[in-house]
Structures are given as structure tokens and as C-alpha cells.
Design an enzyme around this catalytic site. Structure first.
Site, PDB file in Angstrom:
ATOM      1  N   HIS A  54       0.805  -1.215   0.000  1.00  0.00           N
ATOM      2  CA  HIS A  54       0.000   0.000   0.000  1.00  0.00           C
ATOM      3  C   HIS A  54       0.848   1.280   0.000  1.00  0.00           C
ATOM      4  O   HIS A  54       0.293   2.375  -0.090  1.00  0.00           O
ATOM      5  CB  HIS A  54      -0.933   0.012   1.215  1.00  0.00           C
ATOM      6  CG  HIS A  54      -1.985  -1.046   1.181  1.00  0.00           C
ATOM      7  ND1 HIS A  54      -2.860  -1.199   0.130  1.00  0.00           N
ATOM      8  CD2 HIS A  54      -2.299  -2.030   2.065  1.00  0.00           C
ATOM      9  CE1 HIS A  54      -3.677  -2.224   0.365  1.00  0.00           C
ATOM     10  NE2 HIS A  54      -3.350  -2.743   1.540  1.00  0.00           N
ATOM     11  N   ARG A  80       7.224  -5.213   3.169  1.00  0.00           N
ATOM     12  CA  ARG A  80       5.924  -5.854   2.971  1.00  0.00           C
ATOM     13  C   ARG A  80       5.719  -5.930   1.467  1.00  0.00           C
ATOM     14  O   ARG A  80       5.575  -4.913   0.789  1.00  0.00           O
ATOM     15  CB  ARG A  80       4.782  -5.089   3.614  1.00  0.00           C
ATOM     16  CG  ARG A  80       3.441  -5.777   3.266  1.00  0.00           C
ATOM     17  CD  ARG A  80       2.286  -5.356   4.102  1.00  0.00           C
ATOM     18  NE  ARG A  80       1.834  -4.001   3.822  1.00  0.00           N
ATOM     19  CZ  ARG A  80       0.711  -3.482   4.323  1.00  0.00           C
ATOM     20  NH1 ARG A  80      -0.061  -4.214   5.117  1.00  0.00           N
ATOM     21  NH2 ARG A  80       0.359  -2.242   4.058  1.00  0.00           N
ATOM     22  N   ASP A  94      16.352 -10.219  -2.830  1.00  0.00           N
ATOM     23  CA  ASP A  94      17.530  -9.940  -3.648  1.00  0.00           C
ATOM     24  C   ASP A  94      18.019  -8.511  -3.464  1.00  0.00           C
ATOM     25  O   ASP A  94      19.214  -8.221  -3.563  1.00  0.00           O
ATOM     26  CB  ASP A  94      17.229 -10.169  -5.134  1.00  0.00           C
ATOM     27  CG  ASP A  94      17.121 -11.637  -5.506  1.00  0.00           C
ATOM     28  OD1 ASP A  94      17.434 -12.491  -4.653  1.00  0.00           O
ATOM     29  OD2 ASP A  94      16.719 -11.936  -6.643  1.00  0.00           O
ATOM     30  N   GLU A 155      -5.011 -11.220   8.620  1.00  0.00           N
ATOM     31  CA  GLU A 155      -5.849 -10.036   8.402  1.00  0.00           C
ATOM     32  C   GLU A 155      -7.170 -10.350   7.705  1.00  0.00           C
ATOM     33  O   GLU A 155      -7.929  -9.435   7.386  1.00  0.00           O
ATOM     34  CB  GLU A 155      -5.071  -9.016   7.570  1.00  0.00           C
ATOM     35  CG  GLU A 155      -4.539  -9.582   6.250  1.00  0.00           C
ATOM     36  CD  GLU A 155      -3.678  -8.593   5.487  1.00  0.00           C
ATOM     37  OE1 GLU A 155      -3.733  -7.386   5.790  1.00  0.00           O
ATOM     38  OE2 GLU A 155      -2.964  -9.033   4.560  1.00  0.00           O
ATOM     39  N   ASP A 181      -7.437  -4.316   8.286  1.00  0.00           N
ATOM     40  CA  ASP A 181      -8.163  -5.382   7.603  1.00  0.00           C
ATOM     41  C   ASP A 181      -8.751  -6.378   8.591  1.00  0.00           C
ATOM     42  O   ASP A 181      -9.854  -6.902   8.371  1.00  0.00           O
ATOM     43  CB  ASP A 181      -7.247  -6.105   6.618  1.00  0.00           C
ATOM     44  CG  ASP A 181      -7.057  -5.325   5.322  1.00  0.00           C
ATOM     45  OD1 ASP A 181      -8.018  -4.668   4.885  1.00  0.00           O
ATOM     46  OD2 ASP A 181      -5.962  -5.372   4.749  1.00  0.00           O
TER      47      ASP A 181
END
Length: 263
Positions: A54, A80, A94, A155, A181
Site C-alpha cells: 500500500h 511488505r 535480492d 488479516e 483489515d
């Protein structure tokens, strides 16, 4: 200004702490502002998480943020990722992340896929191409695998229902509550809906107890430091405090109010 300590934290240090269920504090970054992120990483937070789901950050921004966190010297960088996808997980690792927070984990099978994508063979299916992580975490799979944290978000109604099985997935470092959520998942009309406050707290208790029974870490996002302290006192292992954009807006509003004599 707080300065980084001489002992630079490593991915393995951080992940081992989570595995031991030791308390940790984190911060959340949603802005593609590496100079600001570097300064945040000097304050003493154990981790700084870059929000690729987000947040207002594309891959190049995630790379810049992780580089800035390392330059700050006081925190490890987490990401995230945008989805439970092997490409996104591998890409974040990576780039040098010490671990990933994986959203929308609805089942033990989902959690197992996230773990597999985070680990090199023979423990997982992560493709070898470490790029920057070879410098930050290490180039050899046997050394890298135990250093990486894989955290599954709880969530959704399905994730909450299967939380005990999720926590028991081999290789999972811990679970992480997305409170907005989760509030909706337990019947709230919007995040933080007081009508479901008791049900929400019961869900948090179930998640904490499931994590404790499985011996994995339990984390949660919080709006402020006092809330983080409360959640840790309740039994969460680690807690993230707010975000850069939220704090920027809040500080600017407070200063404006003071300038107007409204405080």
C-alpha cells in the site's frame, strides 16, 4: 540526533531475536524518500519496513529505501511485499531485505508457499540471484536461509480461522497483524469500528496464543508508541509504530496549530 551504534545489526541477528520471541520495535515507510528513511534508520528502531503493498513505493524505491536503511546503520530493512508471489518475495530479498511481511495469508498452504519462496533449495524454491543481498545477507544459501525472516499477515476471516495451523508451518518466523483489515474481517464497518472492539480484541488474543503455542513471533502494526507498548505488554513479540507519512502530516498540523495560537 541519535547515531548508529558501532555494532551494525545483521539479518541473522534480527531473525534470531524473533525466533527467540524477543521484543522488537519497528517503523513503517510508505514514502519514496531515501534521505528521510536513512534518518529514521538512525533512531534506534530494530527494523524499518518498506511498504510495497500500500506504500507509494515501486521496486526502485524499495531498493533505494533498503540502501538508505543500511546507510543509517541502526536498523534492518524489511519489505511488505505486494502479494504472496515468489517473484515479489525473491525480488525484495535480492534487494537486501532481511525479511518479508507477506499479506493476505489465508491458510497454512499459503504460509508454506511464502516460506518456500523465501528460502533457497533444498529448504525452498527461491531462485538464486542475490544481487545486493549477497553483500548485506550473504552469498551462500546455507548461511542465508536461517537469516531470512518470513512473516505471514493475519488479516482475513480465513487467516484468523486457520491461524493455529499457519503458525505451525515449518520455517515460518512469525505472524503479523494488519489491524485495519482484521477489524473489517471480524465484522467492522471500517477499521477501528468500536462496534466490534471486543471481537477484535478476542481475535488478537487468539493470534497471540497461537503464535506462543507454536513458538513463533507475533507482531502488530500500531498507530503510536503508547499503543505499541500496550500490545507488547499484552504478549506481542514485536510492534511497528505508525508511518512516515502519518507522522509528517501530524507534525505539520501540530506546528500550524501552534503558530496560530490554537494550542
Amino acid at each position: 540526533m541519535t547515531t548508529p551504534s558501532d555494532a551494525r545489526p545483521t539479518a541473522r541477528d534480527f531473525t534470531d531475536r524473533l525466533r527467540r520471541r524477543e521484543r522488537a520495535f519497528g517503523y513503517w515507510v510508505v514514502l519514496d524518500a531515501p534521505v528521510a528513511t536513512e534518518r529514521l534508520a538512525r533512531l534506534g528502531y530494530d527494523y524499518v519496513c518498506v511498504d510495497g503493498q500500500h506504500g507509494l513505493v515501486e521496486y526502485s524505491g524499495i531498493l533505494r529505501a533498503l540502501t538508505a536503511i543500511d546507510a543509517g546503520g541502526g536498523s534492518v530493512g524489511l519489505v511488505r511485499v505486494g502479494a504472496n508471489d515468489p517473484f515479489l518475495i525473491g525480488q525484495a530479498l535480492d534487494a537486501g531485505a532481511a525479511g518479508v511481511i507477506v499479506p493476505l495469508v489465508n491458510s497454512a498452504d499459503d504460509a508454506a508457499r511464502a516460506v518456500s519462496a523465501s528460502m533457497y533449495p533444498p529448504l525452498g524454491t527461491r531462485s538464486y540471484g542475490p544481487m545486493r543481498s549477497a553483500l548485506r545477507v550473504g552469498p551462500k544459501p546455507p548461511d542465508v536461509n536461517p537469516a531470512i525472516a518470513c512473516l505471514a499477515m493475519i488479516e482475513t476471516p480465513e487467516g484468523l480461522e486457520d491461524v493455529e495451523a499457519i503458525c505451525a508451518v515449518p520455517g515460518l518466523t512469525g505472524v503479523y497483524v494488519g489491524p485495519s483489515d482484521l477489524s473489517i474481517a471480524v465484522g467492522g464497518a471500517y477499521p477501528g469500528d468500536p462496534a466490534v472492539a471486543d471481537v477484535f480484541e478476542a481475535a488478537l488474543l487468539r493470534i497471540r496464543e497461537a503464535a506462543a503455542a507454536a513458538g513463533v513471533a507475533a507482531g502488530i502494526h500500531t498507530p503510536a508508541g503508547a499503543d505499541a507498548a500496550r500490545r507488547l505488554a499484552e504478549g506481542f513479540t514485536f510492534a511497528t509504530v505508525s508511518s512516515d507519512l502519518t507522522h509528517l502530516e501530524r507534525a505539520a498540523a501540530d506546528h500550524l496549530a501552534a503558530a496560530r495560537g490554537e494550542q
